[in-house]
Design an enzyme around this catalytic site. Structure first.
Site, PDB file in Angstrom:
ATOM      1  N   THR A 176      -8.936 -49.142  37.817  1.00  0.00           N
ATOM      2  CA  THR A 176      -9.928 -49.439  38.867  1.00  0.00           C
ATOM      3  C   THR A 176     -11.347 -49.097  38.433  1.00  0.00           C
ATOM      4  O   THR A 176     -12.306 -49.534  39.060  1.00  0.00           O
ATOM      5  CB  THR A 176      -9.627 -48.606  40.125  1.00  0.00           C
ATOM      6  OG1 THR A 176      -9.808 -47.215  39.793  1.00  0.00           O
ATOM      7  CG2 THR A 176      -8.203 -48.815  40.606  1.00  0.00           C
ATOM      8  N   ASP A 178     -16.017 -44.760  22.891  1.00  0.00           N
ATOM      9  CA  ASP A 178     -15.576 -43.742  23.855  1.00  0.00           C
ATOM     10  C   ASP A 178     -16.075 -42.383  23.377  1.00  0.00           C
ATOM     11  O   ASP A 178     -15.575 -41.841  22.384  1.00  0.00           O
ATOM     12  CB  ASP A 178     -14.041 -43.756  23.956  1.00  0.00           C
ATOM     13  CG  ASP A 178     -13.548 -42.853  25.079  1.00  0.00           C
ATOM     14  OD1 ASP A 178     -13.938 -41.669  25.100  1.00  0.00           O
ATOM     15  OD2 ASP A 178     -12.804 -43.329  25.940  1.00  0.00           O
ATOM     16  N   ASP A 181     -13.478 -39.425  23.133  1.00  0.00           N
ATOM     17  CA  ASP A 181     -12.542 -39.600  22.018  1.00  0.00           C
ATOM     18  C   ASP A 181     -13.225 -39.353  20.676  1.00  0.00           C
ATOM     19  O   ASP A 181     -12.643 -38.731  19.773  1.00  0.00           O
ATOM     20  CB  ASP A 181     -11.943 -41.017  22.041  1.00  0.00           C
ATOM     21  CG  ASP A 181     -10.871 -41.156  23.112  1.00  0.00           C
ATOM     22  OD1 ASP A 181     -10.490 -40.134  23.720  1.00  0.00           O
ATOM     23  OD2 ASP A 181     -10.422 -42.298  23.348  1.00  0.00           O
TER      24      ASP A 181
HETATM   25  C1  PRP Z   1     -16.719 -41.340  30.073  1.00  0.00           C
HETATM   26  C2  PRP Z   1     -18.095 -40.760  29.942  1.00  0.00           C
HETATM   27  C3  PRP Z   1     -18.579 -40.693  31.364  1.00  0.00           C
HETATM   28  C4  PRP Z   1     -17.945 -41.918  31.966  1.00  0.00           C
HETATM   29  C5  PRP Z   1     -18.993 -42.975  32.110  1.00  0.00           C
HETATM   30  O1  PRP Z   1     -15.805 -40.394  30.494  1.00  0.00           O
HETATM   31  O2  PRP Z   1     -18.126 -39.515  29.294  1.00  0.00           O
HETATM   32  O3  PRP Z   1     -18.169 -39.525  32.042  1.00  0.00           O
HETATM   33  O4  PRP Z   1     -16.915 -42.352  31.074  1.00  0.00           O
HETATM   34  O5  PRP Z   1     -18.472 -44.088  32.752  1.00  0.00           O
HETATM   35  P1  PRP Z   1     -18.934 -44.538  34.195  1.00  0.00           P
HETATM   36  O6  PRP Z   1     -20.426 -44.465  34.209  1.00  0.00           O
HETATM   37  O7  PRP Z   1     -18.425 -45.953  34.301  1.00  0.00           O
HETATM   38  O8  PRP Z   1     -18.303 -43.633  35.206  1.00  0.00           O
HETATM   39  P2  PRP Z   1     -14.233 -40.724  30.588  1.00  0.00           P
HETATM   40  O9  PRP Z   1     -13.895 -41.257  31.929  1.00  0.00           O
HETATM   41  O10 PRP Z   1     -13.848 -41.559  29.417  1.00  0.00           O
HETATM   42  O11 PRP Z   1     -13.582 -39.288  30.500  1.00  0.00           O
HETATM   43  P3  PRP Z   1     -13.507 -38.283  29.263  1.00  0.00           P
HETATM   44  O12 PRP Z   1     -14.930 -37.855  28.925  1.00  0.00           O
HETATM   45  O13 PRP Z   1     -12.681 -37.170  29.779  1.00  0.00           O
HETATM   46  O14 PRP Z   1     -12.869 -39.010  28.125  1.00  0.00           O
HETATM   47  N1  URA Z   2     -17.376 -44.132  28.622  1.00  0.00           N
HETATM   48  C1  URA Z   2     -17.563 -44.042  27.293  1.00  0.00           C
HETATM   49  O1  URA Z   2     -17.200 -43.025  26.669  1.00  0.00           O
HETATM   50  N2  URA Z   2     -18.142 -45.067  26.670  1.00  0.00           N
HETATM   51  C2  URA Z   2     -18.546 -46.172  27.312  1.00  0.00           C
HETATM   52  O2  URA Z   2     -19.088 -47.079  26.677  1.00  0.00           O
HETATM   53  C3  URA Z   2     -18.347 -46.245  28.695  1.00  0.00           C
HETATM   54  C4  URA Z   2     -17.758 -45.201  29.337  1.00  0.00           C
END
Ligand code: PRP
Ligand code: URA
Length: 213
Positions: free
Chosen positions: A112, A204, A207
């Site tokens: 989502t 990401d 990651d």
């Molecule tokens: C990533 C990033 C932000 C988010 C941005 O986190 O570090 O927090 O996505 O996306 P948005 O603006 O569409 O919300 P992620 O959900 O991958 O979690 P993680 O850092 O734990 O991997």
């Molecule tokens: N979260 C990430 O880590 N990278 C993107 O490009 C978008 C969301």
């Protein structure tokens, strides 16, 4: 510093832009990615804190007494959005070692894309501090909005948001919900792909920082 919208500061210092390019490079492995993220965050924090008030103080050098300046405003709280925001904290603490650190756990539901909150711990006096929320990626803006909601609900009144790369969609969404929150970034990219990753972005961020997939 370049600024199209006064509420969005694009930090275009050559060192910031150089390190951003290295971060974007898919060949950059986790160790270098973490080091670069730390260095970039420290350089960006220099600009984010540019408006800190100072007051005159007397200082005695080995030669004479003179007037210097000392930071006089509110204390700082850095709030990292987990996980990737963790990579930005050490660089900021090198500049502001007395800052307290809060954490907000939010991840994007892969289907989502809605933000899911799973953790929150803030300094108890967050309402009396200037808060800098950090997350390298501002994509749809869902995570940033959820984190700032959480922080404000606990009394924070002065909040800034610091990201490395933002999409225009994320900037719009954060400003629709929290128009008074200034956003500091190293780049505003083209937009989002069909999985809501920033294009060109850097992939990401969590990651790449932690070597997961
Ligand atoms: C990533 C990033 C932000 C988010 C941005 O986190 O570090 O927090 O996505 O996306 P948005 O603006 O569409 O919300 P992620 O959900 O991958 O979690 P993680 O850092 O734990 O991997
Ligand atoms: N979260 C990430 O880590 N990278 C993107 O490009 C978008 C969301």
């Amino acid at each position: 510093m370049a600024a199209a919208d006064a509420r969005v500061q694009v930090i275009d210092h050559p060192l910031v832009q150089h390190k951003l390019t290295m971060l974007r490079d898919e060949r950059t492995g986790p160790k270098d990615f973490r080091d670069l993220m730390e260095e970039l965050s420290m350089l960006m924090a220099y600009e984010v804190t540019r408006d800190m008030p100072t007051e005159p103080v007397e200082v005695k050098t080995p030669i004479a007494v003179t007037e210097g300046r000392a930071i006089s405003g509110k204390k700082v709280a850095v709030v990292a959005i987990l996980r990737a925001g963790l990579g930005m904290v050490p660089g900021i603490l090198r500049l502001i070692p007395a800052a307290k650190v809060g954490h907000v756990g939010v991840y994007r539901d892969p289907d989502t894309l809605a933000p899911v909150e799973y953790y929150g711990k803030l300094p108890s006096d967050v309402g009396e501090r200037d808060v800098i929320v950090v997350d390298p990626m501002l994509a749809t803006g869902g995570s940033a909005v959820a984190a700032v909601d959480f922080i404000k609900q606990r009394g924070a009144q002065h909040v800034k948001f610091m990201a490395v790369v933002a999409a225009p969609e994320g900037i719009r969404r954060l400003h629709e919900t929290h128009p008074e929150v200034p956003i500091y970034v190293a780049a505003v990219d083209q937009g989002l792909n069909d999985k809501a990753y920033i294009v060109p972005g850097l992939g990401d961020a969590g990651d790449r920082l932690f070597g997961t997939r």
